[in-house]
Design an enzyme around this catalytic site. Structure first.
Site, mmCIF file in Angstrom:
data_model
loop_
_atom_site.group_PDB
_atom_site.id
_atom_site.type_symbol
_atom_site.label_atom_id
_atom_site.label_comp_id
_atom_site.label_asym_id
_atom_site.label_seq_id
_atom_site.Cartn_x
_atom_site.Cartn_y
_atom_site.Cartn_z
ATOM 1 N N VAL B 123 0.850 -1.188 0.219
ATOM 2 C CA VAL B 123 0.412 -0.015 -0.079
ATOM 3 C C VAL B 123 1.010 1.646 -0.106
ATOM 4 O O VAL B 123 2.021 1.195 1.035
ATOM 5 C CB VAL B 123 -0.872 0.095 1.523
ATOM 6 C CG1 VAL B 123 -1.216 1.469 1.284
ATOM 7 C CG2 VAL B 123 -1.990 -1.581 1.097
ATOM 8 N N CYS B 210 8.457 -7.134 20.912
ATOM 9 C CA CYS B 210 8.905 -7.741 21.558
ATOM 10 C C CYS B 210 10.401 -6.982 22.349
ATOM 11 O O CYS B 210 11.520 -6.967 21.884
ATOM 12 C CB CYS B 210 9.670 -8.853 21.095
ATOM 13 S SG CYS B 210 9.595 -10.282 22.079
ATOM 14 N N ALA B 358 3.610 -11.301 18.184
ATOM 15 C CA ALA B 358 3.115 -12.066 17.876
ATOM 16 C C ALA B 358 1.890 -12.454 18.742
ATOM 17 O O ALA B 358 0.510 -12.591 18.672
ATOM 18 C CB ALA B 358 3.639 -13.023 17.669
ATOM 19 N N ALA B 359 2.025 -12.736 20.371
ATOM 20 C CA ALA B 359 1.424 -13.533 21.870
ATOM 21 C C ALA B 359 -0.124 -12.280 21.584
ATOM 22 O O ALA B 359 -1.267 -12.633 21.807
ATOM 23 C CB ALA B 359 1.847 -13.315 22.481
ATOM 24 N N CYS B 391 5.729 -12.736 26.313
ATOM 25 C CA CYS B 391 6.959 -12.909 25.786
ATOM 26 C C CYS B 391 7.491 -13.533 26.916
ATOM 27 O O CYS B 391 7.967 -13.374 27.594
ATOM 28 C CB CYS B 391 7.707 -11.755 25.914
ATOM 29 S SG CYS B 391 9.748 -11.407 24.729
HETATM 30 C C1 LIG Z 1 13.528 -10.598 17.224
HETATM 31 C C2 LIG Z 1 12.094 -10.505 17.787
HETATM 32 C C3 LIG Z 1 11.565 -11.759 18.255
HETATM 33 C C4 LIG Z 1 10.317 -11.612 18.240
HETATM 34 N N1 LIG Z 1 9.969 -11.901 19.443
HETATM 35 C C5 LIG Z 1 8.351 -12.763 19.736
HETATM 36 C C6 LIG Z 1 8.469 -13.628 20.903
HETATM 37 O O1 LIG Z 1 8.888 -13.950 21.790
HETATM 38 N N2 LIG Z 1 7.174 -13.443 21.605
HETATM 39 C C7 LIG Z 1 5.840 -12.903 20.435
HETATM 40 O O2 LIG Z 1 4.434 -13.025 20.525
HETATM 41 N N3 LIG Z 1 6.295 -12.479 19.645
HETATM 42 C C8 LIG Z 1 7.504 -11.518 19.104
HETATM 43 N N4 LIG Z 1 7.932 -10.480 18.156
HETATM 44 C C9 LIG Z 1 7.223 -10.415 17.654
HETATM 45 C C10 LIG Z 1 5.908 -10.721 16.584
HETATM 46 O O3 LIG Z 1 6.944 -11.069 15.729
HETATM 47 C C11 LIG Z 1 5.151 -9.601 16.052
HETATM 48 O O4 LIG Z 1 4.354 -8.829 17.198
HETATM 49 C C12 LIG Z 1 4.336 -10.070 15.399
HETATM 50 O O5 LIG Z 1 4.581 -9.692 13.851
HETATM 51 C C13 LIG Z 1 3.735 -8.478 14.888
HETATM 52 O O6 LIG Z 1 2.797 -8.797 13.742
HETATM 53 P P1 LIG Z 1 2.200 -7.748 12.302
HETATM 54 O O7 LIG Z 1 1.251 -8.070 11.306
HETATM 55 O O8 LIG Z 1 1.999 -6.959 13.113
HETATM 56 O O9 LIG Z 1 3.242 -7.134 12.057
HETATM 57 P P2 LIG Z 1 4.714 -8.501 10.849
HETATM 58 O O10 LIG Z 1 4.593 -9.498 11.087
HETATM 59 O O11 LIG Z 1 6.043 -7.680 10.970
HETATM 60 O O12 LIG Z 1 4.061 -7.899 9.504
HETATM 61 C C14 LIG Z 1 3.648 -7.203 8.235
HETATM 62 C C15 LIG Z 1 3.329 -6.945 7.459
HETATM 63 O O13 LIG Z 1 3.171 -5.769 6.438
HETATM 64 C C16 LIG Z 1 4.008 -5.186 5.219
HETATM 65 N N5 LIG Z 1 3.898 -4.100 5.130
HETATM 66 C C17 LIG Z 1 4.665 -3.811 5.768
HETATM 67 N N6 LIG Z 1 4.246 -2.358 5.280
HETATM 68 C C18 LIG Z 1 3.026 -2.384 4.172
HETATM 69 C C19 LIG Z 1 3.071 -1.602 3.237
HETATM 70 N N7 LIG Z 1 3.012 -0.766 3.317
HETATM 71 N N8 LIG Z 1 1.568 -2.474 2.750
HETATM 72 C C20 LIG Z 1 1.409 -3.801 2.324
HETATM 73 N N9 LIG Z 1 1.905 -4.511 3.076
HETATM 74 C C21 LIG Z 1 2.802 -3.987 4.049
HETATM 75 C C22 LIG Z 1 4.897 -6.628 5.588
HETATM 76 O O14 LIG Z 1 5.884 -6.945 4.206
HETATM 77 C C23 LIG Z 1 4.920 -8.066 6.574
HETATM 78 O O15 LIG Z 1 4.343 -8.578 6.179
HETATM 79 C C24 LIG Z 1 9.549 -10.322 18.120
HETATM 80 C C25 LIG Z 1 9.771 -10.351 16.628
HETATM 81 C C26 LIG Z 1 11.225 -10.211 16.766
HETATM 82 C C27 LIG Z 1 11.485 -9.212 15.353
#
Ligand SMILES: Cc1cc2nc3c(=O)[nH]c(=O)nc-3n(C[C@H](O)[C@H](O)[C@H](O)COP(=O)(O)OP(=O)(O)OC[C@H]3O[C@@H](n4cnc5c(N)ncnc54)[C@H](O)[C@@H]3O)c2cc1C
Lengths: 126, 447
Positions: B123, B210, B358-359, B391
């Site tokens: 987007v 996280c 993610a949780a 976490c």
């Molecule tokens: C190192 C690390 C450790 C972690 N450890 C944990 C843990 O132990 N336990 C836990 O619960 N969580 C953990 N997390 C956090 C968890 O992974 C995230 O909170 C979760 O992935 C959030 O989901 P989301 O869909 O909001 O973001 P994301 O999963 O990051 O997805 C976002 C999506 O949006 C897309 N996007 C971005 N901009 C645009 C745009 N302009 N148009 C269309 N699409 C777009 C991206 O391509 C991506 O696919 C960790 C994260 C990291 C990096």
């Protein structure tokens, strides 16, 4: 958010075990068939078959407890909380019960305990 | 308050999560009969509308699956150019050599329901005043309802001298940038574990996903140093961005104890401002001015903000603590935009306290979806998210603490028999074996 719904648990099981889930289910079905077969053939499940199965089950249970930490890249030194030991015990008991349950009809069909059956029937005939 | 199955009291649901996880691990065989194919009995709605989901990460995919099963007559479009899906919670395990890179990578298509239209683009522009988005491939798409789930932008560029290409070289590690970066970080950590030296860790100012991960990496590095024999030759320093190691007080206290026991030095109000990879020197901003430290190993966590498309749109907060970084202006309970009632947010993009895990998605997605359906049907949204954030705080390869809390910072353990402040193998088991399958089931709508 229906956390106890069987479909959610099944989905998690699918993701956890992948192909092995279906192998496990097939094995479970096979065990049930073996129980059926034992009954049809009039094999006794108690006595020697159960004893042998429990023996193997106990060995499997102890082995499961021995390897469980390593299977998670940990060691016994990482068992730090009381719940860790309870979990380890639960793993051992689950494997013991599962293996005993699965192997009992196998030993029955293999003829373990048939001589006992004979003795029993001889005794009852007198 | 409505207490229908779609909107149970938050605490009641939380209590079940980890039990479900463990049951999934140990009782799989017994669950099979009749379960395959059936879905939880969530109410379907005949409402019709075009729903656009921006982002196909953890939040977007979970929402797509839930909407597809609950709204058989709605048109659903998801927009994201990423064909790969990354299990980000596994990055710390890759970055510490526990997992291979391939264990956190899968295909996005696996989780997109067949009746959801996937547009492989970004987007580029949100225009909520006319309910329209424009994609990077030049399409404009009108929607009736929008779910923003774009996650965060990792701002490596905001640290002077830092770029993603440095990860794995010159002692620089950063598990945040992706699976490859996490694997390169492990290579750097493994060298450090052998050689020893000065190790630096920390986290940025502002909201981040996280917040436990930087701490995990510090403790895992200490564990690896001990295992490889380099601990005696190493000094480890953790730089907190404010006056605490973790925002939840009892967790801060516990971490202080662990740091003291394992010789990790805590510094407060130190924020990484610049690195000089040639000289292996890091500059931290502090209330007393900049300070410099030499490093042999440094784990960099970039500052995070909303991705450009959200940042440059009218969707972000206009004032308050979330305005500067463009976080989505949603009501923290309903996940509904406070100015655009046909817009909802899920996941890291939300401008709410905590909740960037993610949780959290697991609890936010059903709330947003239920409230979106209520809005479609002309009802008031009543489902509530309580800030659930979790976490598993890994303290060694083999032990962890299962930290779960809400908006108030109150610890809300799912299992009364797991002490959140006690390091344990069971918590490690949940991190290493149970999180990924539970997460993938969530993406398929089983949450
Ligand atoms: C190192 C690390 C450790 C972690 N450890 C944990 C843990 O132990 N336990 C836990 O619960 N969580 C953990 N997390 C956090 C968890 O992974 C995230 O909170 C979760 O992935 C959030 O989901 P989301 O869909 O909001 O973001 P994301 O999963 O990051 O997805 C976002 C999506 O949006 C897309 N996007 C971005 N901009 C645009 C745009 N302009 N148009 C269309 N699409 C777009 C991206 O391509 C991506 O696919 C960790 C994260 C990291 C990096």
């Amino acid at each position: 958010m229906n956390d106890f719904h069987p479909s959610i648990l099944f989905a998690i099981a699918q993701e956890t075990l992948g192909f092995w889930l279906y192998v496990g289910l097939a094995a479970l079905a096979l065990v049930l068939v073996l129980y059926g077969l034992s009954l049809v053939r009039g094999r006794r499940l108690r006595g020697a078959p159960l004893r042998y199965a429990a023996l193997v089950g106990a060995v499997a249970g102890v082995a499961a407890m021995a390897i469980a930490p390593a299977a998670t890249q940990a060691s016994f030194a990482h068992l730090l909380a009381a719940i860790d030991f309870i979990l380890l015990g639960a793993i051992g008991i689950s494997v013991f019960v599962g293996a005993t349950f699965a192997l009992t009809p196998v030993f029955a069909l293999l003829g373990f305990g048939r001589s006992e059956e004979g003795r029993v029937s001889l005794t009852s005939a007198q | 308050m409505d207490r229908t199955p779609q909107n149970p009291p938050p605490g009641a649901n939380l209590r079940l999560t980890r039990r479900q996880t463990l049951l999934g691990l140990v009782a799989t065989g017994a669950l099979a009969a009749g379960a395959a194919g059936a879905r939880p009995a969530v109410a379907q709605s005949a409402a019709q509308a075009h729903i656009v989901i921006a982002g196909a990460g953890a939040a977007g995919l979970t929402a797509a699956s839930q909407l597809a099963s609950r709204l058989p007559r709605a048109r659903i479009t998801i927009i994201d150019r990423n064909e790969r899906h990354y299990f980000q919670p596994g990055y710390t395990l890759v970055g510490s050599g526990v997992w291979e890179e391939s264990q956190v990578v899968t295909e996005t298509s696996r989780f997109i329901p067949s009746r959801v239209n996937w547009i492989k683009a970004d987007v580029a522009e949100f225009d909520p005043d006319v309910s329209r988005v424009a994609t990077s491939t030049g399409q404009t798409i009108d929607y009736d309802f929008l779910i923003v789930a774009t996650g965060v932008h990792l701002g490596y560029e905001a640290i002077e001298g830092m770029e993603e290409a440095l990860i794995g070289r010159e002692g620089v590690a950063s598990v945040y940038a992706g699976p490859e970066a996490a694997a390169a970080s492990w290579a750097a950590m493994a060298r450090f574990a052998e050689a020893g030296g000065q190790g630096h860790f920390g986290r940025p100012l502002g909201e981040m996903k996280c917040a436990g991960a930087p701490l995990k990496i510090a403790l895992l590095a200490e564990d690896r140093l001990t295992g490889a024999g380099g601990r005696g030759r190493a000094e480890l320093h953790y730089h907190a961005q404010n006056k605490v190691l973790f925002a939840v007080p009892p967790v801060h206290d516990k971490l202080l104890e662990i740091f003291a026991n394992r010789g990790v030095n805590a510094r407060y109000e130190h924020v990484l401002r610049a690195i000089d990879p040639g000289a292996r020197r890091a500059t931290y901003a502090t209330p007393d001015g900049d300070v410099e430290f030499d490093y042999d190993f440094i784990h960099v966590v970039p500052p995070m903000r909303a991705p450009d498309a959200v940042l440059n749109s009218p969707l972000g907060w206009r004032e308050g603590p979330y305005a500067k970084d463009g976080w989505l202006e949603v009501d923290r309970s309903s996940m509904r935009h406070t100015r655009y009632p046909n817009v909802f947010g899920i996941g890291d993009i939300n401008g709410v306290p905590r909740g960037k895990t993610a949780a959290s998605v697991k609890w936010q997605a059903p709330v947003a979806v239920t409230n979106l359906i209520a809005a479609m049907e002309g009802r008031e949204p009543t489902a509530i998210y309580n800030g659930y954030t979790s976490c598993p705080l890994v303290t060694r390869v083999g032990s962890a603490m299962l930290i779960e809390f809400d908006y108030d910072g109150t610890l809300i353990p799912s299992f009364p028999f797991i002490d959140p402040l006690q390091e344990s193998w069971i918590s490690w088991l949940i991190e290493e074996k149970a999180l990924k399958p539970t997460y993938y089931a969530m993406l398929r709508g089983y949450a």
